[in-house]
Every structure is written in structure tokens, then in C-alpha cells.
Design a protein around this motif. Structure first.
Motif, PDB file in Angstrom:
ATOM      1  N   TYR A   1     -66.998 -28.531  12.970  1.00 49.76           N
ATOM      2  CA  TYR A   1     -66.896 -27.402  13.904  1.00 49.76           C
ATOM      3  C   TYR A   1     -67.014 -26.069  13.154  1.00 49.76           C
ATOM      4  O   TYR A   1     -67.665 -25.130  13.626  1.00 49.76           O
ATOM      5  CB  TYR A   1     -65.575 -27.458  14.671  1.00 49.76           C
TER       6      TYR A   1
ATOM      7  N   ILE B   1     -70.014 -23.257  13.734  1.00 50.42           N
ATOM      8  CA  ILE B   1     -69.660 -21.872  14.099  1.00 50.42           C
ATOM      9  C   ILE B   1     -70.107 -20.893  13.006  1.00 50.42           C
ATOM     10  O   ILE B   1     -70.661 -19.831  13.296  1.00 50.42           O
ATOM     11  CB  ILE B   1     -68.146 -21.756  14.351  1.00 50.42           C
TER      12      ILE B   1
ATOM     13  N   LEU C   1     -73.000 -18.291  14.493  1.00 51.89           N
ATOM     14  CA  LEU C   1     -72.568 -16.943  14.890  1.00 51.89           C
ATOM     15  C   LEU C   1     -73.535 -15.843  14.428  1.00 51.89           C
ATOM     16  O   LEU C   1     -73.886 -14.966  15.224  1.00 51.89           O
ATOM     17  CB  LEU C   1     -71.147 -16.661  14.375  1.00 51.89           C
TER      18      LEU C   1
ATOM     19  N   ILE D   1     -76.563 -22.112  18.417  1.00 49.28           N
ATOM     20  CA  ILE D   1     -76.088 -23.404  17.903  1.00 49.28           C
ATOM     21  C   ILE D   1     -77.257 -24.343  17.644  1.00 49.28           C
ATOM     22  O   ILE D   1     -77.307 -25.049  16.628  1.00 49.28           O
ATOM     23  CB  ILE D   1     -75.078 -24.039  18.890  1.00 49.28           C
TER      24      ILE D   1
END
Length: 455
Positions: free
Chosen positions: A16, A20, A24, A293
């Protein structure tokens, strides 16, 4: 000395956190580009409606040529990330050099051809009078900036392959700010009009590339550009074309498909076209996280395939899916709950109630398919990262040319259904193409390595 800190995160870190951390900056970059496009359009629009129309008129032509650069960039990220994952750093260096030289050759050829063929291209597209005049000026200068555009694509692919998505974002942000500053100077102070807008863009692109080259030479931890004794490698060129060509076809085919789609939608009237444009702006904002993503997934998948960690690849895909579906479902619920308020906010003028009513209807239809739009980005990232770009190409082209456009034609001409036929086709095509993506995913042919160890 190689410093695979980001590689360590991608290959062994909490998944995760990996997703991220990498996604981002990409989301931020997309947001910056959206704001830049709005600012750029604002300055050009002050010149007049014809000048503004000219910049939009020639954009499909520019993108068709740029799609080759995007294809090479996708091939670069896929190949280089797999080599980085396999710790084949010297091979990655050689591939990176091949990619840059190929990009430079194609971009220079396109720049020269485009500069001299611009008047004929504009005339072939049907422009006349002032529209043809300003379109030709803008297109010619834009073609001259192609070497910088293609080189920045190379910079992107080399950095993204190493898991560094922040550096391209920072550079894009700086370039966008410089462009916005230069626009009024060249357009109004130097009184260059449309030509000034194009020159400002090219100069900001050039700055981007020079800084990017410096970063690659001094601060690229795992991949170094070295052109000393450079020779073309037939096997490497073949592999780049093999992976990059389907991506190029997918990009250009999708661009052409959206152009055709717009013409079909326009045939229903200006209210339908306005509703379509308005809702697209809304959904494009909400789709930024899934798109970010999906783009990050390319390098995550590539490095882990290179390291023979298919369990990590599957984990990345599944956890990306969880994040995207969660965000999409929340977004869907919000859009359906506040549909009228959202349309009222984006449609400041209340003169045409038909646009508002059609906008609300379209928003309801497309909201239902938001999770599938998110999954489309995830499947694209998975297939591009694995190097099997033929599947991402099939999804990009298939969604438009084989599902959406034929459905719209059937609804309009055979079933005599109005704009609702468009809205249903848009939504249902997102669902069907994800069914295809899932079938390809389950079959597992994308797991076959495209870059052999010691290649």
C-alpha cells in the motif's frame, strides 16, 4: 555506485505504501497539467475566438504524432523497470541510450516534415480563412518542439522505471509555471499572438529537457546514459518496437476514436455536446487517482517481474484494485447523491435547461460505470508493466471502435434512440472492456517475461 533505495521499497516494501508513494506524484502532475491547460487556454482566448479555436483544431494532429513518443516511453518504462528489477543495470543503461537516440531521430524527422507540411495538413482538415492561418502558425511552431517533447518522454520512462515519479512531477510543475509566465510576455508584450503562445510552450519544454538531462547524468541512481562508442543494437531495437508499437497504435487509435466520437455526439445538437463536455470535466477530475495508480502500477509490475516476484505482482494488482474500487464506489455514491447540485455548480449559466437535464442524465449513467473506468486504468498499468502492450492496445481501441461507436450508431440509426443511447453506450462499453481485461488477466499470458535475463 547504484543506490536502489526506491527499488528496495518496490520489491520488498509494504505494498500500500509503494502504491501511494509512486502514484501521488503522478496524480499531482496530472492536476498541474490540468491547471496549466486552463491557464494556457485563458491567455490564448484573450486573442479572440478564432485564435483559440485554432489551438484546439490542430491538437488531434499534434497528438497523433506525439503518440509515437508515448509508445516509445511505455516501452522504455516496461523494459527498463524489468531490467532494474533483475539488477541488470548495464543492460538497462544500453537500452536507455537506444531509446533516447531512436526518439531523437523520429522527433527530428517529424519536426522537419511537420514544419513544411503544416499548411497542407491544415488545408486537408478543412480549415479556411483566419482559422487556417492561425492553425498553420501554431502547428508549425509546435512541430519544432517535438524533439524536446520526445526527450522528456524518455526522461519520464527512465525515472519512472526506477520508481522515481516525483522528479518528473517537479519538472512538469516548474515548466507549467514558466509557460504560464511566458505566455502573456510573448503573446501580448512582444505582440506575437498565437505564435507567441506556441513559442512559450516550446521554450518551457526545452528548459524541461535540459534540466532532465542534468538530473539523468548526475542523480539517476540505477540507470545512466552513456553514448560513448554508441552503436545501434538490432535485438534491442526489435524489442523496443515489439513493445512500443502496440502502445503507439493504442494511443493514436484512441485519439482518433475520440475525435470521431465527438463528431457523432455533435450530430445530436449543441445541448448534447455541451452536456457531454461538462460531465467529462467532472469525471476527469474524479478519475485522477485511478489513473495515477494505474500509471504507478507499470513500474511496480515491471520491477517485480524482473525480480521474478510474481507474488508481489499479484499483490500489487489486487491492492491497487481494492484502492481504486473503494475510491470509485465512494465517488459513484457521491455523484448519484448530489447529481443536481454538481451539475448546477459546473453549469453556471441556467439559460439552457436542456443542457442541465441532459447533463444530469449522463452523470447518472456514467457514475454507475466509474468502478469500471478505474479498473480500465489498473488493467492498462498491469499489461504495460508486463510488456504485453498488445492487451492494453486492444482495450484502448476496442472500447471505442468495437463497442462504444458501433453501439451509438445502432441506437441512433436502427433503434432511433436519442442521447440516452450515447450515455448508455459510454457506460456499458466501460463494463464490457473490463470483462475482456479480466479474461486476459485470468488466462495469465501476460505473465510471460518479455525481457529474458542476460538478454
Amino acid at each position: 555506485m547504484k543506490k536502489p533505495d526506491r527499488k528496495e521499497l518496490i520489491l520488498n516494501g509494504n505494498m500500500y505504501k509503494v502504491i501511494i508513494t509512486l502514484s501521488l506524484p503522478i496524480m499531482l502532475n496530472n492536476f498541474i497539467q490540468t491547471l496549466y491547460n486552463l491557464a494556457d487556454a485563458m491567455w490564448v482566448s484573450k486573442l479572440g475566438s478564432v485564435q483559440f479555436a485554432a489551438t484546439s483544431f490542430v491538437w488531434p494532429v499534434i497528438f497523433l504524432f506525439i503518440s509515437l513518443g508515448i509508445g516509445i516511453s511505455v516501452a522504455g518504462t516496461s523494459i527498463l523497470s524489468q531490467l532494474v528489477g533483475a539488477s541488470e543495470y548495464e543492460e538497462a543503461d544500453r537500452y536507455a541510450s537506444q531509446l533516447v537516440v531512436i526518439s531523437m531521430i523520429f522527433s527530428v524527422v517529424f519536426a522537419i516534415l511537420g514544419y513544411f507540411l503544416s499548411p497542407y495538413i491544415v488545408r486537408w482538415m478543412g480549415a479556411t480563412g483566419d482559422l487556417a492561418k492561425y492553425s498553420n502558425i501554431y502547428l508549425r511552431i509546435s512541430f519544432l518542439g517535438f524533439p524536446f517533447v520526445f526527450l522528456f518522454f524518455n526522461f519520464n520512462s527512465i525515472m519512472n522505471a526506477q520508481g522515481n515519479t516525483l522528479a518528473p512531477t517537479i519538472l512538469s510543475g516548474i515548466s507549467a509555471i514558466i509557460n504560464v509566465i511566458l505566455d502573456p510576455v510573448f503573446i501580448f508584450t512582444l505582440n506575437m499572438g498565437v505564435a507567441g503562445a506556441a513559442i512559450a510552450t516550446v521554450l518551457s519544454q526545452a528548459l524541461l529537457v535540459f534540466v532532465g538531462i542534468y538530473i539523468l547524468k548526475k542523480h539517476s541512481p540505477m540507470i545512466k546514459l552513456d553514448f560513448k562508442g554508441f552503436k545501434f543494437n538490432k535485438n534491442m531495437l526489435k524489442k523496443i518496437v515489439e513493445i512500443g508499437f502496440p502502445s503507439t497504435i493504442g494511443q493514436s487509435g484512441a485519439a482518433l476514436g475520440f475525435t470521431v466520437l465527438n463528431s457523432f455526439i455533435a450530430s445530436y445538437g449543441t445541448s448534447t455536446l455541451a452536456a457531454f463536455a461538462m460531465v467529462n470535466r467532472i469525471t476527469s477530475l474524479i478519475m485522477q487517482p485511478p489513473m495515477g495508480i494505474g500509471a504507478a502500477l507499470t513500474s511496480i509490475v515491471g520491477q517485480n517481474i524482473g525480480a521474478n516476484q510474481f507474488d508481489r505482482v499479484m499483490e500489487a494488482f489486487k491492492k491497487s484494485t481494492i484502492i481504486v474500487l473503494s475510491l470509485s464506489i465512494v465517488g459513484t455514491g457521491f455523484l448519484i447523491w448530489k447529481d443536481k447540485g454538481i451539475i448546477d455548480f459546473f453549469m453556471r449559466s441556467k439559460d439552457d435547461m436542456e443542457v442541465i437535464n441532459q447533463g444530469i442524465t449522463f452523470l447518472r449513467y456514467i457514475s454507475v460505470s466509474m468502478p469500471f473506468m478505474g479498473m480500465f486504468s489498473i488493467f492498462q498499468g498491469l499489461f504495460q508493466g508486463s510488456g504485453h502492450t498488445k492487451y492494453s492496445m486492444a482495450m484502448a481501441i476496442g472500447r471505442l471502435w468495437f463497442i462504444r461507436i458501433p453501439m451509438i450508431l445502432v441506437f441512433k440509426h436502427l433503434m432511433k434512440i436519442g442521447p440516452e443511447g450515447i450515455w448508455f453506450s459510454m457506460s456499458f462499453s466501460n463494463f464490457l472492456i473490463c470483462v475482456y481485461g479480466y479474461i486476459v488477466y485470468r488466462k495469465g499470458k501476460w505473465k510471460k517475461k518479455v525481457i529474458k535475463e542476460g538478454y
